[in-house]
Write an enzyme that holds these catalytic residues in place. Structure first.
Site, PDB file in Angstrom:
ATOM      1  N   SER A  27       0.989  -1.254   0.289  1.00  0.00           N
ATOM      2  CA  SER A  27      -0.264  -0.266   0.337  1.00  0.00           C
ATOM      3  C   SER A  27       0.704   1.361   0.098  1.00  0.00           C
ATOM      4  O   SER A  27       2.038   1.364   1.299  1.00  0.00           O
ATOM      5  CB  SER A  27      -0.329   0.028   1.507  1.00  0.00           C
ATOM      6  OG  SER A  27      -1.141   1.455   0.971  1.00  0.00           O
ATOM      7  N   MET A  75      -9.321   7.977   0.248  1.00  0.00           N
ATOM      8  CA  MET A  75      -9.758   8.017   1.706  1.00  0.00           C
ATOM      9  C   MET A  75     -10.674   9.853   1.547  1.00  0.00           C
ATOM     10  O   MET A  75      -9.233  10.568   0.588  1.00  0.00           O
ATOM     11  CB  MET A  75      -9.010   8.698   2.641  1.00  0.00           C
ATOM     12  CG  MET A  75      -8.188   7.093   3.133  1.00  0.00           C
ATOM     13  SD  MET A  75      -7.218   6.980   4.583  1.00  0.00           S
ATOM     14  CE  MET A  75      -6.459   5.241   4.324  1.00  0.00           C
ATOM     15  N   MET A 117     -12.201   4.292   0.294  1.00  0.00           N
ATOM     16  CA  MET A 117     -12.784   4.807   1.681  1.00  0.00           C
ATOM     17  C   MET A 117     -13.439   5.497   1.530  1.00  0.00           C
ATOM     18  O   MET A 117     -12.788   7.341   2.417  1.00  0.00           O
ATOM     19  CB  MET A 117     -12.130   4.713   2.406  1.00  0.00           C
ATOM     20  CG  MET A 117     -11.149   3.500   2.496  1.00  0.00           C
ATOM     21  SD  MET A 117     -10.065   2.570   3.642  1.00  0.00           S
ATOM     22  CE  MET A 117      -8.732   2.753   1.818  1.00  0.00           C
ATOM     23  N   GLY A 133       1.248  -2.733   4.040  1.00  0.00           N
ATOM     24  CA  GLY A 133       1.924  -0.649   4.460  1.00  0.00           C
ATOM     25  C   GLY A 133       2.798  -0.673   4.587  1.00  0.00           C
ATOM     26  O   GLY A 133       4.057  -0.930   4.064  1.00  0.00           O
ATOM     27  N   SER A 134       3.051  -0.175   5.692  1.00  0.00           N
ATOM     28  CA  SER A 134       4.520  -0.711   6.808  1.00  0.00           C
ATOM     29  C   SER A 134       5.251  -1.092   7.103  1.00  0.00           C
ATOM     30  O   SER A 134       5.548  -0.703   7.231  1.00  0.00           O
ATOM     31  CB  SER A 134       3.878   0.499   8.412  1.00  0.00           C
ATOM     32  OG  SER A 134       2.186  -0.868   8.653  1.00  0.00           O
ATOM     33  N   ALA A 135       4.455  -2.687   7.057  1.00  0.00           N
ATOM     34  CA  ALA A 135       5.783  -3.306   6.739  1.00  0.00           C
ATOM     35  C   ALA A 135       6.700  -3.355   5.536  1.00  0.00           C
ATOM     36  O   ALA A 135       7.526  -4.176   5.784  1.00  0.00           O
ATOM     37  CB  ALA A 135       4.928  -5.080   6.828  1.00  0.00           C
ATOM     38  N   PHE A 170      -6.254   4.957   8.478  1.00  0.00           N
ATOM     39  CA  PHE A 170      -4.696   4.886   8.689  1.00  0.00           C
ATOM     40  C   PHE A 170      -3.625   3.466   7.839  1.00  0.00           C
ATOM     41  O   PHE A 170      -4.226   2.562   8.887  1.00  0.00           O
ATOM     42  CB  PHE A 170      -4.427   5.243   9.948  1.00  0.00           C
ATOM     43  CG  PHE A 170      -5.233   7.263   9.846  1.00  0.00           C
ATOM     44  CD1 PHE A 170      -6.658   6.873  10.547  1.00  0.00           C
ATOM     45  CD2 PHE A 170      -4.716   7.833   9.983  1.00  0.00           C
ATOM     46  CE1 PHE A 170      -7.225   8.065  10.727  1.00  0.00           C
ATOM     47  CE2 PHE A 170      -5.131   8.717   9.547  1.00  0.00           C
ATOM     48  CZ  PHE A 170      -5.964   9.236  10.485  1.00  0.00           C
ATOM     49  N   ASP A 200      -6.972  -6.688   4.375  1.00  0.00           N
ATOM     50  CA  ASP A 200      -5.763  -5.009   4.608  1.00  0.00           C
ATOM     51  C   ASP A 200      -5.271  -4.555   5.645  1.00  0.00           C
ATOM     52  O   ASP A 200      -7.169  -4.204   6.320  1.00  0.00           O
ATOM     53  CB  ASP A 200      -6.254  -4.170   3.515  1.00  0.00           C
ATOM     54  CG  ASP A 200      -5.687  -2.980   3.211  1.00  0.00           C
ATOM     55  OD1 ASP A 200      -6.935  -2.068   2.605  1.00  0.00           O
ATOM     56  OD2 ASP A 200      -5.050  -2.559   3.562  1.00  0.00           O
ATOM     57  N   GLY A 201      -4.775  -4.533   6.443  1.00  0.00           N
ATOM     58  CA  GLY A 201      -4.629  -3.991   8.198  1.00  0.00           C
ATOM     59  C   GLY A 201      -3.800  -4.597   8.894  1.00  0.00           C
ATOM     60  O   GLY A 201      -4.140  -5.888   9.291  1.00  0.00           O
ATOM     61  N   GLY A 202      -2.854  -3.691   9.183  1.00  0.00           N
ATOM     62  CA  GLY A 202      -1.936  -4.967  10.173  1.00  0.00           C
ATOM     63  C   GLY A 202      -1.098  -6.407   9.725  1.00  0.00           C
ATOM     64  O   GLY A 202      -0.576  -7.117  10.547  1.00  0.00           O
ATOM     65  N   HIS A 238      -8.479   1.044  -3.399  1.00  0.00           N
ATOM     66  CA  HIS A 238      -9.809   0.610  -2.234  1.00  0.00           C
ATOM     67  C   HIS A 238      -9.751   1.675  -2.142  1.00  0.00           C
ATOM     68  O   HIS A 238      -9.318   3.346  -1.098  1.00  0.00           O
ATOM     69  CB  HIS A 238      -8.595   0.920  -0.857  1.00  0.00           C
ATOM     70  CG  HIS A 238      -9.031  -0.293   0.235  1.00  0.00           C
ATOM     71  ND1 HIS A 238      -8.747  -0.052   1.288  1.00  0.00           N
ATOM     72  CD2 HIS A 238     -11.177   0.139   0.459  1.00  0.00           C
ATOM     73  CE1 HIS A 238      -9.623  -0.222   2.461  1.00  0.00           C
ATOM     74  NE2 HIS A 238     -10.649  -0.170   1.922  1.00  0.00           N
ATOM     75  N   ASP A 286      -4.858   4.162  -1.551  1.00  0.00           N
ATOM     76  CA  ASP A 286      -5.740   4.028  -0.397  1.00  0.00           C
ATOM     77  C   ASP A 286      -6.149   5.511  -0.376  1.00  0.00           C
ATOM     78  O   ASP A 286      -5.565   6.248  -0.941  1.00  0.00           O
ATOM     79  CB  ASP A 286      -5.211   3.570   0.219  1.00  0.00           C
ATOM     80  CG  ASP A 286      -5.083   2.689   1.638  1.00  0.00           C
ATOM     81  OD1 ASP A 286      -4.035   1.348   2.034  1.00  0.00           O
ATOM     82  OD2 ASP A 286      -5.825   1.714   0.983  1.00  0.00           O
ATOM     83  N   HIS A 319      -1.064  -1.366  -3.842  1.00  0.00           N
ATOM     84  CA  HIS A 319      -2.804  -1.039  -3.086  1.00  0.00           C
ATOM     85  C   HIS A 319      -2.743   0.403  -2.696  1.00  0.00           C
ATOM     86  O   HIS A 319      -1.912   1.047  -2.474  1.00  0.00           O
ATOM     87  CB  HIS A 319      -2.735  -1.162  -2.134  1.00  0.00           C
ATOM     88  CG  HIS A 319      -4.000  -1.844  -1.400  1.00  0.00           C
ATOM     89  ND1 HIS A 319      -4.960  -2.393  -1.593  1.00  0.00           N
ATOM     90  CD2 HIS A 319      -4.672  -0.605  -0.214  1.00  0.00           C
ATOM     91  CE1 HIS A 319      -6.054  -2.403  -1.054  1.00  0.00           C
ATOM     92  NE2 HIS A 319      -5.441  -0.801   0.338  1.00  0.00           N
ATOM     93  N   GLY A 365      -0.298   1.410   9.311  1.00  0.00           N
ATOM     94  CA  GLY A 365       0.614   1.251  10.951  1.00  0.00           C
ATOM     95  C   GLY A 365      -0.378   0.702  12.235  1.00  0.00           C
ATOM     96  O   GLY A 365       0.321   0.562  13.072  1.00  0.00           O
TER      97      GLY A 365
HETATM   98  C1  DX5 Z   1      -6.365   1.790   5.767  1.00  0.00           C
HETATM   99  C2  DX5 Z   1      -5.536   1.082   3.898  1.00  0.00           C
HETATM  100  C3  DX5 Z   1      -4.542   0.252   4.693  1.00  0.00           C
HETATM  101  C4  DX5 Z   1      -3.480   0.353   5.110  1.00  0.00           C
HETATM  102  C5  DX5 Z   1      -2.856  -0.888   5.335  1.00  0.00           C
HETATM  103  O1  DX5 Z   1      -7.225   1.794   6.476  1.00  0.00           O
HETATM  104  O2  DX5 Z   1      -7.086   0.581   3.447  1.00  0.00           O
HETATM  105  O3  DX5 Z   1      -4.305  -0.034   3.024  1.00  0.00           O
HETATM  106  O4  DX5 Z   1      -2.597   1.391   4.349  1.00  0.00           O
HETATM  107  O5  DX5 Z   1      -1.718  -0.515   5.635  1.00  0.00           O
HETATM  108  P1  DX5 Z   1      -0.613  -1.259   6.921  1.00  0.00           P
HETATM  109  O6  DX5 Z   1      -0.206  -2.426   6.025  1.00  0.00           O
HETATM  110  O7  DX5 Z   1       0.767  -0.459   7.552  1.00  0.00           O
HETATM  111  O8  DX5 Z   1      -1.865  -1.773   8.422  1.00  0.00           O
HETATM  112 ZN    ZN Z   2      -6.556  -0.015   1.919  1.00  0.00          ZN
END
Ligand code: DX5
Ligand code: ZN
Length: 220
Positions: A11, A40, A71, A201-203, A146, A179-181, A69, A38, A36, A148
């Site tokens: 991401s 928003m 949102m 994303g952060s990983a 977000f 998606d997420g963490g 994606h 994101d 990916h 992370g």
């Molecule tokens: C959160 C996003 C995710 C996020 C993933 O609303 O949809 O795609 O960027 O980031 P990490 O992998 O760091 O949770």
């Molecule tokens: Zn996402």
């Protein structure tokens, strides 16, 4: 998708927005399948990120699958702009519209991959009526807004529950994206539970060597 194969979708939300071309290079050199993106709107989620102009700017510099994606509220207003900008897949949130079939049909009309997503607090039953109309279900394993954040406990069970339901309905071709963490230390259990595409994303972009990290994910 065999049980031990999956696609990684880094991401770019966690990348350096001042140097996204380098993020694309990391994805290319690392061998990521998707990217990916994101989106928003500071309405559906309390954050504001990027729109169609950024996708249009990135498109010429990558042949990777651009996985958008959304949102956003009123997702129907952004489907065609993202399709024109070069998105390959467009995913909306079931919570963001009172007419999911209309959004599904609109994305379908653009020829792009159709994805539906749900927040961790939304029951899987909310998307059940649409499972035979979409190409992909995006399971949020964090509350959207977000990068992370920590992977929410219970997400793996939800993935397994969705996988079982899709199999029961003979819809095992529907892609499950998570998606997420997502981290190197939980990716294997996510894939084993049924994750076909993992967003990280952060990983990825939070490490010293994103290219190597992407390769490490594919080696889990
Ligand atoms: C959160 C996003 C995710 C996020 C993933 O609303 O949809 O795609 O960027 O980031 P990490 O992998 O760091 O949770
Ligand atoms: Zn996402």
């Amino acid at each position: 998708m065999t049980s031990n194969s999956f696609k990684l979708a880094p991401s770019i939300l966690s990348a350096d927005f001042g140097d996204l071309r380098t993020a694309l290079d990391y994805c290319k050199d690392g061998g990521a399948h998707w990217i990916h993106i994101d989106v928003m709107d500071n309405q559906f989620v309390p954050n504001l990120t990027i729109g169609p102009p950024v996708v249009q700017s990135l498109r010429p510099y990558t042949d990777k699958f651009l996985d958008v994606h959304m949102m956003v509220i009123e997702p129907e207003k952004l489907v065609e702009p993202f399709a024109r900008a070069g998105a390959d897949g467009i995913t909306f949130h079931v919570e963001a519209t009172d007419d999911p079939p209309a959004v599904i049909n609109l994305i379908r009309s653009t020829g792009k991959q159709v994805g539906i997503s749900l927040k961790p607090g939304t029951p899987l039953s909310a998307i059940e009526p649409y499972l035979d109309q979409v190409d992909l279900v995006l399971i949020m394993s964090v509350d959207p807004g977000f990068g992370g954040q920590g992977y929410l406990p219970g997400s793996t069970d939800r993935i397994a529950e969705l996988k079982a339901r899709l199999n029961e309905l003979c819809l095992d071709g529907v892609i499950i994206e998570v998606d997420g963490g997502v981290k190197l230390n939980n990716a294997r259990k996510i894939v084993t539970a049924g994750g076909d595409v993992l967003v990280a994303g952060s990983a990825v972009f939070g490490t010293q060597d994103p290219t190597k990290t992407i390769k490490d994910f594919y080696a889990i």
